[in-house]
Design an enzyme around this catalytic site. Sequence first.
Site, PDB file in Angstrom:
ATOM      1  N   GLU A 130       0.814  -1.221   0.000  1.00  0.00           N
ATOM      2  CA  GLU A 130       0.000   0.000   0.000  1.00  0.00           C
ATOM      3  C   GLU A 130       0.846   1.269   0.000  1.00  0.00           C
ATOM      4  O   GLU A 130       0.528   2.234  -0.703  1.00  0.00           O
ATOM      5  CB  GLU A 130      -0.942   0.009   1.212  1.00  0.00           C
ATOM      6  CG  GLU A 130      -2.024  -1.050   1.182  1.00  0.00           C
ATOM      7  CD  GLU A 130      -1.603  -2.333   1.874  1.00  0.00           C
ATOM      8  OE1 GLU A 130      -2.470  -3.201   2.085  1.00  0.00           O
ATOM      9  OE2 GLU A 130      -0.401  -2.460   2.212  1.00  0.00           O
ATOM     10  N   HIS A 151     -10.262  -4.507  10.491  1.00  0.00           N
ATOM     11  CA  HIS A 151     -10.626  -4.112   9.132  1.00  0.00           C
ATOM     12  C   HIS A 151     -11.742  -3.061   9.109  1.00  0.00           C
ATOM     13  O   HIS A 151     -12.259  -2.739   8.039  1.00  0.00           O
ATOM     14  CB  HIS A 151     -11.061  -5.342   8.324  1.00  0.00           C
ATOM     15  CG  HIS A 151      -9.918  -6.176   7.855  1.00  0.00           C
ATOM     16  ND1 HIS A 151      -8.942  -6.654   8.709  1.00  0.00           N
ATOM     17  CD2 HIS A 151      -9.563  -6.614   6.614  1.00  0.00           C
ATOM     18  CE1 HIS A 151      -8.055  -7.352   8.019  1.00  0.00           C
ATOM     19  NE2 HIS A 151      -8.400  -7.338   6.747  1.00  0.00           N
TER      20      HIS A 151
END
Length: 670
Positions: A419, A481
């Site tokens: 990322e 998450h």
Amino acid sequence: MTPELRQAAVNTIKMLAVDAIEKAKSGHPGAPMGCADMAFVLWSQFLRFDPENPDWPGRDRFILSNGHGSMLLYALLHLAGYDLDMEQLKSFRQWGSRTPGHPEYGHTPGVEVTTGPLGAGIAHAVGMAAAAEMLAARVNTPDFQPVDHYIYGICGDGDLQEGVAAEAASLAGTWKLGRLIFLYDDNDISIEGNTDIAFTEDVARRFEAYGWHVQKVDGHDQLAIAEAIEKARAVLDQPSLIICRTVIGHGAPNKGGKETAHGAPLGPDETRLTKEALGWPQEPAFYVPEEVRAFFAELKAEKQAEARRWREGFEAWRQANPEKARVWDAHKNLLVPADLDAQLVEAARSDKPLATRKLSEMVIQRAAALVPSLVGGSADLAESNLTSIKGGGDVGPCAKIGHYDCSWAGRTIHFGVREHAMGAIVNGMVLYGGFRAYGATFLVFSDYMRPPIRLAALMQVPSIFVFTHDSFFVGEDGPTHQPIEHLWSLRMIPHVTLFRPADGLETAMAWAYALMEAKEPTIFALTRQNVPLLTRPEGFQIRDVWKGGYVLSDAANPVATLIATGSEVGLALEAQKLLAEQGIAVRVVSMPSVELFLRQPKAYQEQVLVGRLAAIEAGRTDGWYRLIGRDGLAIGHEDFGASAPGGVLAEKFGFTPAQVAAKVAAWLAE
């Protein structure tokens, strides 16, 4: 050049840096002094540039990843003839100067990317090199290659310790980026002393394992450096790392080779002794020998002649290859249809509730058909982010890998689970020119991407960051998450526009804004769960979405306004109905972009937000008080999430229509 002139040029670079840092009483002399030899060889013998046209598309790119050594770059830009006069060098690190402490894109001519956060320069350079391959695949022809340049950089020990450099270098090797060449200032010194206290790996073997072409040279042997760069340029299927063994603060008799040369001025005594050791005049400061000035003037003329030859070849190519020229123009000018927004809204039409990530996927397909420069992908989450360009091909060196068919003409980028590097590579592609690039992951993992998002905002470049799974409604995956604080933490970054759309129309207009209007980075926060179909009031225009907030559902004489974003807009509408049954009239405002709303005239804001104000969003509420005031009601979630179905979490966290209506009614009764 005679050896004496070469040495005089290198010493000029060193001493301009030393004098500027000494005058500023702050800065980093060690890197400019240690890197002067390699930088001079690169700039004088290899780098293609035009000082009077810094954005010439045929230029090579140069990235100083160890941006704390900024005076190295400023000295070179000044000597090479860029619009950076001696007064700017004398104003190093001062208010209003073009010579800030770290290089800033858009602030200093010739600076290709803002550097300073270590490792980021390497990752941005990977994006530039990939963009060069992608554009070359689209426009180059046998008779002329508009894209025939290199991406060069200098990096240091600190750069190579950062994770983002490792992520990017791994992908660069996988992509076989032969246009990418970095010179590594290998001096074994960091702020805390010898790098052996924390950095003992074999860098050469690590980069060889990544798939890079690696060489080792004496970083003060100009002939060896030149030979190594020649070899690197000849390797077309591997990025290159040239490990240059150097001495930090090279030339300083007492501080050379020591950490004391890294991040502070040499000091008056050491500066005097350094000038003595180099045979350099003590006065005046900022001295440039006439023969060095003459050499760089001649070099400028040579570089500009090379640029003219390229332009002549380019014009002949344009006449001979009109179709390719149209492709070039579409990319370099980032052309979009004038009615792109309307076409994207049409693409997002649905007769059933869908997740905004799914609606975004529908929009991407239409956008890709209309905007040739649009490319992007995901950090190994394409099936969840829904960001693949269907039928656009996969980006990378030509190869069949499983069911993927990669080529540099492709449009879907597979970043892998990287990322941080993904964000920087997207920025690099945008900075290179010719592409509107996006990268995607889950919103919670924007934490990994905050540095490149911040750099995009600082540079004010229109990168696009797509984040799905935008709230605790992710459900069973649990708190690791489920983003809670992320929306407001991203909104707090200056020069960022964040959209959290509520349905297909808002999703389409968010993409349209990013492609048609944005001059700064755009962020999308998209749902995993379905959102309801929405009906707009009479008189609504699709570009009302670009006002950031608008009245979605009104009531006669409303006593309050419910502001909601994303999936909570549908929730607010349901609560509005329940409140109406109790005789409580409230207005519902959809606010897909807080930033755009706050940029509207005060009169518009007051026209939209009437009565007492409540905000509803599935996350931290802190930022809402700027809009709703201290007496406003903020309905959100202040703690981490939990692992359970989304519907269960809605009830447990107070996000059912009945619960929201009850909270609003109780608040209004106070």
